[in-house]
Design an enzyme around this catalytic site. Structure first.
Site, mmCIF file in Angstrom:
data_model
loop_
_atom_site.group_PDB
_atom_site.id
_atom_site.type_symbol
_atom_site.label_atom_id
_atom_site.label_comp_id
_atom_site.label_asym_id
_atom_site.label_seq_id
_atom_site.Cartn_x
_atom_site.Cartn_y
_atom_site.Cartn_z
ATOM 1 N N PHE A 32 31.068 -16.422 26.788
ATOM 2 C CA PHE A 32 31.111 -16.029 25.730
ATOM 3 C C PHE A 32 31.248 -14.979 25.294
ATOM 4 C CE2 PHE A 32 30.561 -19.039 21.777
ATOM 5 C CZ PHE A 32 31.891 -19.124 21.019
ATOM 6 N N LYS A 48 41.314 -9.977 34.160
ATOM 7 C CA LYS A 48 41.812 -9.426 35.598
ATOM 8 C C LYS A 48 41.809 -10.239 36.948
ATOM 9 C CE LYS A 48 40.407 -6.529 31.731
ATOM 10 N NZ LYS A 48 40.159 -5.727 31.590
ATOM 11 N N VAL A 98 46.700 -8.667 30.053
ATOM 12 C CA VAL A 98 47.012 -6.480 30.641
ATOM 13 C C VAL A 98 47.659 -6.593 28.695
ATOM 14 C CG1 VAL A 98 48.844 -5.192 30.971
ATOM 15 C CG2 VAL A 98 47.977 -7.427 32.755
ATOM 16 N N GLU A 113 34.734 -1.940 28.864
ATOM 17 C CA GLU A 113 34.309 -3.296 29.990
ATOM 18 C C GLU A 113 32.354 -3.131 29.731
ATOM 19 O OE1 GLU A 113 36.343 -5.311 31.475
ATOM 20 O OE2 GLU A 113 37.112 -4.424 29.811
ATOM 21 N N LYS A 171 45.070 -3.723 36.451
ATOM 22 C CA LYS A 171 45.872 -4.195 35.599
ATOM 23 C C LYS A 171 47.466 -3.588 35.667
ATOM 24 C CE LYS A 171 43.484 -4.013 31.294
ATOM 25 N NZ LYS A 171 42.829 -2.597 30.154
#
Ligand code: HSE
Length: 340
Positions: free
Chosen positions: A12, A131, A158, A215, A230
């Site tokens: 979250f 991912k 992606v 990130e 990705k």
């Protein structure tokens, strides 16, 4: 399932909150135009608590609680369960779909891959922004989804909510995609764009972090690892070919200096972190590309991908590549695609 879809959000952070915000702000529109109501029954985080409310959690109260630092700030109410073991919560909650948006680990895909497996095994659809599990464990999870008759969707992994997976798998079905080539990391494209405007690398990175593009560990962005991850996903989705992160040639943007950027500009070119994937393999590296290339016009956190196809030639899709709402939309698009 009816028109009310019960959701468990695992993770979250920026993205999970983005989806919650969309479900709140667009509730009437989604109900009236898509016959869709997303009801969050569970939210789990690794360090800020978990909540399970079979009657449905209040999104304003969830956002308020997490804004104050922890789901434990959510007010007490009947039937509310707190701080459960995440795997147990996934298996035992009443959700129709599990939305996986915890942090990405491109080496192991864990713990998210186990969360996805638990969800599928307990009869829940899985929709991911994370991912890691798709890059590392797609074949296993897809087999599990087939066995349990559930869906495993990952549009948000992606290009955020920009529909690059759905475009390739649905709209371009029947075309043979020879290669995908694109700008798949918003943080680095934002940094390169800001550096062209004179900002320092450090200030541009700090802005990208503040804006929620980067990130949790921005090394993944600037080293090229996020874009490689990705490509691993695209390799599976487009070519049904599994690659591991160690098999991909990768150069990030940390070696690009203001002088490099100025030299490219003087030559009518721009630096872009270009990611390529085909049946033969994939690579990520900074390239100087001419301004006539459609990818050269892509600025800021925007992403783009060019599919080289046999019947149409190049098809380029440009759109948001990062951000809470933008990635939250990718999750929503997958939820809308689930059988109801
Ligand atoms: N950090 C990623 C990016 C987020 O900058 O593109 C979206 O995957």
């Amino acid at each position: 399932m009816g028109e009310r879809m019960k959701l468990a959000l695992i993770g979250f952070g920026v993205v999970g909150q983005g989806l919650a915000r969309i479900l709140l702000d667009k509730a009437d529109e989604l109900r009236n135009e898509q016959q869709f109501t997303g009801e969050i029954v569970a939210v789990a985080t690794r360090s800020r608590g978990t909540l399970y409310q079979p009657n449905g959690l209040s999104i304003p109260k969830l956002l308020d609680a997490i804004g104050r630092g922890s789901l434990n700030q959510y007010p007490d109410e009947a039937r509310l369960a707190r701080n459960q073991d995440i795997l147990t919560l996934i298996r035992e909650c009443s959700a129709d779909a599990v939305v996986e948006c915890t942090h990405t680990d491109f080496q192991s895909g864990q713990p998210a891959a186990d969360y996805c497996a638990a969800a599928l095994e307990s009869g829940k659809h899985v929709v991911l922004a994370n991912k890691g599990p798709v890059a590392v464990a797609y074949a296993e999870l897809r087999a599990l989804a087939a066995k349990t008759g559930k869906r495993l969707l990952f549009e948000a992994t992606v290009m955020a909510g920009t529909p690059c997976i759905r475009l390739a798998q649905t709209a371009l079905a029947g075309c043979r995609i020879e290669e995908a080539r694109g700008i798949l990391n918003g943080t680095t494209n934002y940094i390169l764009t800001q550096m062209e405007g004179g900002l320092s690398y450090a200030d541009a990175l700090a802005d990208a972090q503040r804006l929620g593009y980067a990130e949790a560990d921005p090394t993944a962005d600037v080293s090229g690892r996020d874009a490689v991850g990705k490509l691993l996903i695209l390799s599976q989705a487009l070519f049904n070919r599994k690659l591991t992160i160690d098999q991909v040639a990768m150069t990030g943007i940390t070696g690009i200096t203001p002088a490099d950027i100025e030299a490219a500009r003087a030559a009518g070119e721009r630096y872009k972190l270009i990611a390529r994937v085909s049946r033969e393999g994939c690579s990520v590296r900074p390239e100087r590309i001419p301004t006539s290339d459609p990818l050269a016009a892509v600025s800021g956190a925007t992403n783009a991908i060019t599919y080289q196809t046999d019947l149409l030639g190049p098809v380029t899709l440009v759109g948001a590549g990062a951000g809470g709402i933008q990635t939250g939309f990718g999750l929503l698009a997958d939820l809308l695609a689930l059988p109801q």
